[in-house]
Design an enzyme around this catalytic site. Structure first.
Site, PDB file in Angstrom:
ATOM      1  N   ARG A 102      -9.525  17.330   5.194  1.00 41.45           N
ATOM      2  CA  ARG A 102     -10.458  17.325   4.051  1.00 41.45           C
ATOM      3  C   ARG A 102      -9.649  17.017   2.802  1.00 41.45           C
ATOM      4  O   ARG A 102      -8.781  17.800   2.400  1.00 41.45           O
ATOM      5  CB  ARG A 102     -11.157  18.681   3.919  1.00 41.45           C
ATOM      6  CG  ARG A 102     -11.841  18.850   2.580  1.00 41.45           C
ATOM      7  CD  ARG A 102     -12.753  20.055   2.497  1.00 41.45           C
ATOM      8  NE  ARG A 102     -13.950  19.860   3.295  1.00 41.45           N
ATOM      9  CZ  ARG A 102     -15.062  20.590   3.180  1.00 41.45           C
ATOM     10  NH1 ARG A 102     -15.120  21.566   2.295  1.00 41.45           N
ATOM     11  NH2 ARG A 102     -16.110  20.350   3.932  1.00 41.45           N
ATOM     12  N   HIS A 129     -18.988  12.449   4.625  1.00 40.43           N
ATOM     13  CA  HIS A 129     -18.930  13.766   5.253  1.00 40.43           C
ATOM     14  C   HIS A 129     -19.581  13.659   6.639  1.00 40.43           C
ATOM     15  O   HIS A 129     -20.637  14.228   6.907  1.00 40.43           O
ATOM     16  CB  HIS A 129     -19.662  14.784   4.375  1.00 40.43           C
ATOM     17  CG  HIS A 129     -19.303  16.208   4.660  1.00 40.43           C
ATOM     18  ND1 HIS A 129     -18.413  16.582   5.657  1.00 40.43           N
ATOM     19  CD2 HIS A 129     -19.726  17.376   4.097  1.00 40.43           C
ATOM     20  CE1 HIS A 129     -18.305  17.897   5.676  1.00 40.43           C
ATOM     21  NE2 HIS A 129     -19.083  18.403   4.751  1.00 40.43           N
ATOM     22  N   GLN A 132     -20.656  16.861   8.825  1.00 39.84           N
ATOM     23  CA  GLN A 132     -21.855  17.523   8.331  1.00 39.84           C
ATOM     24  C   GLN A 132     -23.104  16.758   8.759  1.00 39.84           C
ATOM     25  O   GLN A 132     -24.097  17.340   9.208  1.00 39.84           O
ATOM     26  CB  GLN A 132     -21.810  17.600   6.794  1.00 39.84           C
ATOM     27  CG  GLN A 132     -23.050  18.243   6.196  1.00 39.84           C
ATOM     28  CD  GLN A 132     -23.194  19.700   6.572  1.00 39.84           C
ATOM     29  OE1 GLN A 132     -22.272  20.471   6.352  1.00 39.84           O
ATOM     30  NE2 GLN A 132     -24.337  20.084   7.124  1.00 39.84           N
ATOM     31  N   ASP A 220     -28.169  17.836  -2.066  1.00 37.18           N
ATOM     32  CA  ASP A 220     -26.792  18.339  -2.178  1.00 37.18           C
ATOM     33  C   ASP A 220     -26.542  18.615  -3.666  1.00 37.18           C
ATOM     34  O   ASP A 220     -27.337  18.209  -4.531  1.00 37.18           O
ATOM     35  CB  ASP A 220     -25.816  17.283  -1.622  1.00 37.18           C
ATOM     36  CG  ASP A 220     -24.364  17.770  -1.537  1.00 37.18           C
ATOM     37  OD1 ASP A 220     -24.133  18.997  -1.610  1.00 37.18           O
ATOM     38  OD2 ASP A 220     -23.468  16.914  -1.423  1.00 37.18           O
ATOM     39  N   CYS A 261     -26.505  20.892   3.053  1.00 33.74           N
ATOM     40  CA  CYS A 261     -25.196  21.048   3.715  1.00 33.74           C
ATOM     41  C   CYS A 261     -24.507  22.349   3.326  1.00 33.74           C
ATOM     42  O   CYS A 261     -23.659  22.832   4.061  1.00 33.74           O
ATOM     43  CB  CYS A 261     -24.313  19.860   3.387  1.00 33.74           C
ATOM     44  SG  CYS A 261     -23.964  19.645   1.631  1.00 33.74           S
ATOM     45  N   ARG A 289     -22.789  22.726  12.829  1.00 31.83           N
ATOM     46  CA  ARG A 289     -21.458  22.172  12.543  1.00 31.83           C
ATOM     47  C   ARG A 289     -20.516  22.479  13.706  1.00 31.83           C
ATOM     48  O   ARG A 289     -19.737  21.637  14.135  1.00 31.83           O
ATOM     49  CB  ARG A 289     -20.882  22.790  11.249  1.00 31.83           C
ATOM     50  CG  ARG A 289     -21.594  22.422   9.967  1.00 31.83           C
ATOM     51  CD  ARG A 289     -21.385  20.974   9.626  1.00 31.83           C
ATOM     52  NE  ARG A 289     -19.976  20.623   9.523  1.00 31.83           N
ATOM     53  CZ  ARG A 289     -19.214  20.764   8.432  1.00 31.83           C
ATOM     54  NH1 ARG A 289     -19.740  21.244   7.327  1.00 31.83           N
ATOM     55  NH2 ARG A 289     -17.949  20.372   8.424  1.00 31.83           N
TER      56      ARG A 289
END
Ligand code: CP
Ligand code: NVA
Length: 304
Positions: A102, A129, A132, A220, A261, A289
């Site tokens: 990440r 991402h 996700q 988001d 998310c 996830r």
């Protein structure tokens, strides 16, 4: 599939293969069926940004598969003191079996993959991402029974989530409608990709148009990690319009799902009321996830 760097690299068949295996691993886990398919494998987890879900689900996932996790903070590594990424990649490839990273830079993780000889998984960059969004697809399919033909709507910043959702939605047969303020659109490469899908993709500045007949609405945060200094300017651009609330959902189809998310800024991109009404869907999404990433690790690391 050698890496999971971005969903643009995957075919529809590869995405569905991950989702099918994720469903199987979830079933096995719920029914106490052990699946130590990565016995003895070591995943290096490299973090340059905060994380609750990604860190915990990767660590738990690799343990459940019989392997081990090695948590690495990028600021403690020589790479942030100037050691070239190509050397870091070649060294790590001699010790461990896979990398989850990440960090901000998509090109850095692409370089890790290019110069190393082990699979690299994107645990979030500023561009994408994918882990996700695989969990999001898995959750939508659990609730709706299919993906093809559904109307996906994304409201908010044209960020890593938007970029990945657009690609994933279109590749799995959904119609994708996105509402972003002017100046906060998804990445140009993603918009180029959408051109082959014609009317199946719509980009607008009007959330109500995007939400019309939606089967799933996603959102988001307005300011992602690393954009904290832009927060005030972003609040001004998004406030009062780019929020998932009851009024917006009145334009959606009956039984429309809501996905986030996480972490959520309640009162900003989503109201607390909508969040709570859809909390089962949102926390199933968070749980998935684990299952989706286990599927990715098995497909990338097993028998290697
Ligand atoms: N959604 C997500 O990636 O959560 P974390 O930042 O907690 O990992
Ligand atoms: N867009 C958000 C997602 C967090 C999971 C960020 O990059 O901070």
């Amino acid at each position: 599939m050698k890496h999971l760097l971005k969903l643009l690299d995957l075919s529809s068949e590869e995405i569905f293969k991950i989702l099918d295996l994720a469903d199987k691993l979830k079933y096995e886990r719920k029914h106490g069926i052990a699946h130590k398919r990565l016995e003895g494998k070591i995943m290096g987890l490299i973090f340059e940004k905060s994380s609750t879900r990604t860190r915990t689900s990767f660590e738990t996932g690799i343990f459940q598969l019989g392997g081990h996790a090695l948590s690495l903070n990028v600021s403690d590594m020589q790479i942030r003191r100037g050691e070239p990424v190509e050397d870091t990649a070649r060294v790590l490839s001699r010790y461990i079996d896979g990398i989850m990273i990440r960090t901000s830079s998509q090109s850095e993780i692409e370089a890790l993959a290019e110069f190393g000889s082990i699979p690299v998984i994107n645990g979030l960059t500023d561009f994408a991402h994918p882990c996700q969004v695989l969990a999001d697809l898995m959750t939508i399919r659990e609730y709706k029974g299919r993906l093809e033909g559904l109307n996906m709507c994304y409201i908010g910043d044209g960020n890593n989530m938007a970029n990945s959702l657009i690609v994933a939605g279109l590749k799995t047969g959904m119609n994708v409608r996105v509402a972003c303020p002017k100046g906060f659109e998804p990445a140009q490469t993603v918009l180029e990709f959408t051109k082959q899908y014609g009317e199946k993709f719509t980009l607008t500045t009007e959330p109500k148009d995007a939400a019309k007949n939606a089967d799933v609405v996603l959102t988001d945060v307005w300011a992602s990690m690393g954009q904290e200094h832009e927060r005030e300017q972003r609040v001004r651009a998004f406030e009062g319009k780019y929020q998932v609330n009851d009024e917006l959902l009145s334009y959606a189809n009956e039984g429309c799902m809501v996905q986030h998310c996480l972490p959520a800024h309640k009162g900003e991109e989503i109201t607390a009321c909508v969040f709570e009404k859809h909390s089962d869907e949102i926390f199933d999404e968070a749980e998935n996830r684990l299952h989706a990433q286990k599927a990715v690790m098995v497909l990338l690391l097993e028998d290697k």
